[in-house]
Design a protein around this motif. Sequence first.
Motif, mmCIF file in Angstrom:
data_model
loop_
_atom_site.group_PDB
_atom_site.id
_atom_site.type_symbol
_atom_site.label_atom_id
_atom_site.label_comp_id
_atom_site.label_asym_id
_atom_site.label_seq_id
_atom_site.Cartn_x
_atom_site.Cartn_y
_atom_site.Cartn_z
ATOM 1 N N LEU A 166 0.860 -6.996 9.654
ATOM 2 C CA LEU A 166 2.179 -7.200 9.056
ATOM 3 C C LEU A 166 2.115 -8.183 7.902
ATOM 4 C CD1 LEU A 166 4.476 -7.289 12.213
ATOM 5 C CD2 LEU A 166 4.228 -5.444 10.543
ATOM 6 N N LEU A 167 1.289 -9.229 8.029
ATOM 7 C CA LEU A 167 1.140 -10.181 6.935
ATOM 8 C C LEU A 167 0.574 -9.503 5.692
ATOM 9 C CD1 LEU A 167 1.171 -13.087 5.827
ATOM 10 C CD2 LEU A 167 -1.121 -13.389 6.801
ATOM 11 N N LEU A 196 5.854 -3.896 1.829
ATOM 12 C CA LEU A 196 7.217 -3.832 2.338
ATOM 13 C C LEU A 196 8.213 -4.366 1.314
ATOM 14 C CD1 LEU A 196 6.616 -5.010 6.022
ATOM 15 C CD2 LEU A 196 6.950 -2.681 5.203
ATOM 16 N N SER A 197 7.813 -5.400 0.596
ATOM 17 C CA SER A 197 8.682 -5.958 -0.437
ATOM 18 C C SER A 197 8.970 -4.919 -1.514
ATOM 19 C CB SER A 197 8.035 -7.196 -1.055
ATOM 20 O OG SER A 197 8.817 -7.711 -2.105
ATOM 21 N N SER A 205 0.904 -6.472 4.997
ATOM 22 C CA SER A 205 1.837 -5.439 4.556
ATOM 23 C C SER A 205 3.060 -6.009 3.855
ATOM 24 C CB SER A 205 2.305 -4.600 5.757
ATOM 25 O OG SER A 205 1.205 -4.015 6.429
ATOM 26 N N VAL A 206 3.179 -7.340 3.796
ATOM 27 C CA VAL A 206 4.367 -7.954 3.198
ATOM 28 C C VAL A 206 4.595 -7.498 1.756
ATOM 29 C CG1 VAL A 206 5.312 -10.151 2.383
ATOM 30 C CG2 VAL A 206 4.487 -9.944 4.721
ATOM 31 N N PRO A 261 8.356 -12.971 -1.613
ATOM 32 C CA PRO A 261 8.340 -13.689 -0.331
ATOM 33 C C PRO A 261 7.745 -15.090 -0.445
ATOM 34 C CG PRO A 261 6.696 -11.938 -0.350
ATOM 35 C CD PRO A 261 7.539 -11.747 -1.556
#
Length: 546
Positions: free
Chosen positions: A18-19, A25-26, A21-22, A386
């Motif tokens: 997930l990190l 995703l952004s 993928s930030v 982010p």
Amino acid sequence: MKHLRMSVYGWIAVAIGLLLSVPVLSIVFSVFQEGQGNWPHLASTVLPEYVFNSLYLAVTVGIGVTVIGVGSAWLVVMCQFPGRRLFEWALILPLAMPAYVVAYAYTDVFQVAGPIQSLLRDTTGLRFGDYWFPQIRSIGGAISVFIMVLFPYVYLLARAAFLEQSVATLEASRVLGQSPAGAFWKVGLPMARPAIVVGVTLALMETLADFGTVFHFGIQTFTTGIFRAWASMGDKVAAAQLSSVLLAFVAVLLVLERISRQRAKYFESRSRFTSLSTYQLSGFRRWGATLFCAIPVTGGFIAPVLMLVYMHLTAGHDLTDSRYIAMVGNSVTLAAVAAVLAVLISLCLAFIARVERSPVVWAVNKAASMGYAIPGTMIAVGILYPVAYFDRGINHLSSQLFGQSLGLVLTGSFAALILAYLVRFMAVSLNTVTASLSKVTPSMEAAARTLGKGRFQTVKQVHAPLISGGLLTASLIVFVDVMKELPATLILRPFNFDTLAIQAYNLAKDERLTQAATPSLVIVLVGLLPLFILSRQIMRSRTGTR
């Protein structure tokens, strides 16, 4: 809900994925923001051309790198011909060449005012337009450059796979009457298919994400469209929407790669006490093999390097200057840190996915691998949002507790830059490590657990030594890719921090191409040492050697 029942290792993998993928995703979330209304115009005018050119590049480059990479890997591993020892390591040299540098070099030589066409006109007396000459600034020229520069991805992984193949299996095929060609098609090629598929996938994702080459050749692809939407139109939402379409391309590519391997398992018994026999080529075949290996080495490395050397000697900078020494140190440090972290994280993710067998872990790993096909510019923007939000939160908390802010903690720092590299090149490392790990038999893990070894000890004492060639290959590819990376470094680098790629970009932007040859040449030279070391290490892992 049963798929969510994972061990602590599974949740660690999810957190890491997930990190990474930030940024992706952004970009995806920004699609739903209100833009400037340019998307309908882009979709109705240039989007079909972006799709066609990107698909055409992917298909043709995929065929080219497969033929050259797999063919040359089998020849140097299994055949005896003139120059074989030289080509074993020379075939990986084009990996150190940035595609845009090769494009600049060939354009300078083959353009109308270049030395070749000028000599042709002076010799024959013809004028421009009276003769036919291949147009280097075309999609065909871009395809040629990509194939010459990217085939080492397939060569490295296919060669490592051929070297690790079971001696007993190959010898059995010969005892059963298979010819050298039959052994290749029926035994060697199927067993090496996982590594070959990974190599081709990496080459295709690099093709889809390239900006410098296609922009220089004037080809309309997703990357050039994203750049124009962001830089020229000032519409980051339209740029994000184009990036999302490119993400869909990559998702389809990853799914196809998964489907091609899901029904087959490739385990190898390692008989190191038996020497692997090679085939002695004779007649025209031996010189044909030499020519087959010499053409990509010459076109992808020797010729461009000679052009860069000539440009450097003509009007280049002093290589011993303190500024260049500092740039070399900056580039090597960033590349080394990113390579080590990428390999460690990839080994962690690949092993957890192997033992957990959870769709959640698999999906997160694939999501973390999609950054390789996203232009570095968009990854940098996806990280900036982010990271800036995190800095604002930290400064607000610091002001409340201590009465003063801490300033920019992550924005414009080495941490943000390393994160961008990991996101951009995680697919390189993770796919390579996964392909190597897939050839370790599950019985070895069971034996280690029976002897009381934990999962960490199993990875350290069993898996890492067995796939050392794959780990070295992954670290090398990440190292060289970071050395060549430009857009993310340009945006996220700390103030007054220059690398060789940035120096080359600044000089080329000012049309000082001959001086830009100096940092470009240094990028190539710095990348040669790890290439040579890796080649020797892979040869030492060859089945039958001590």
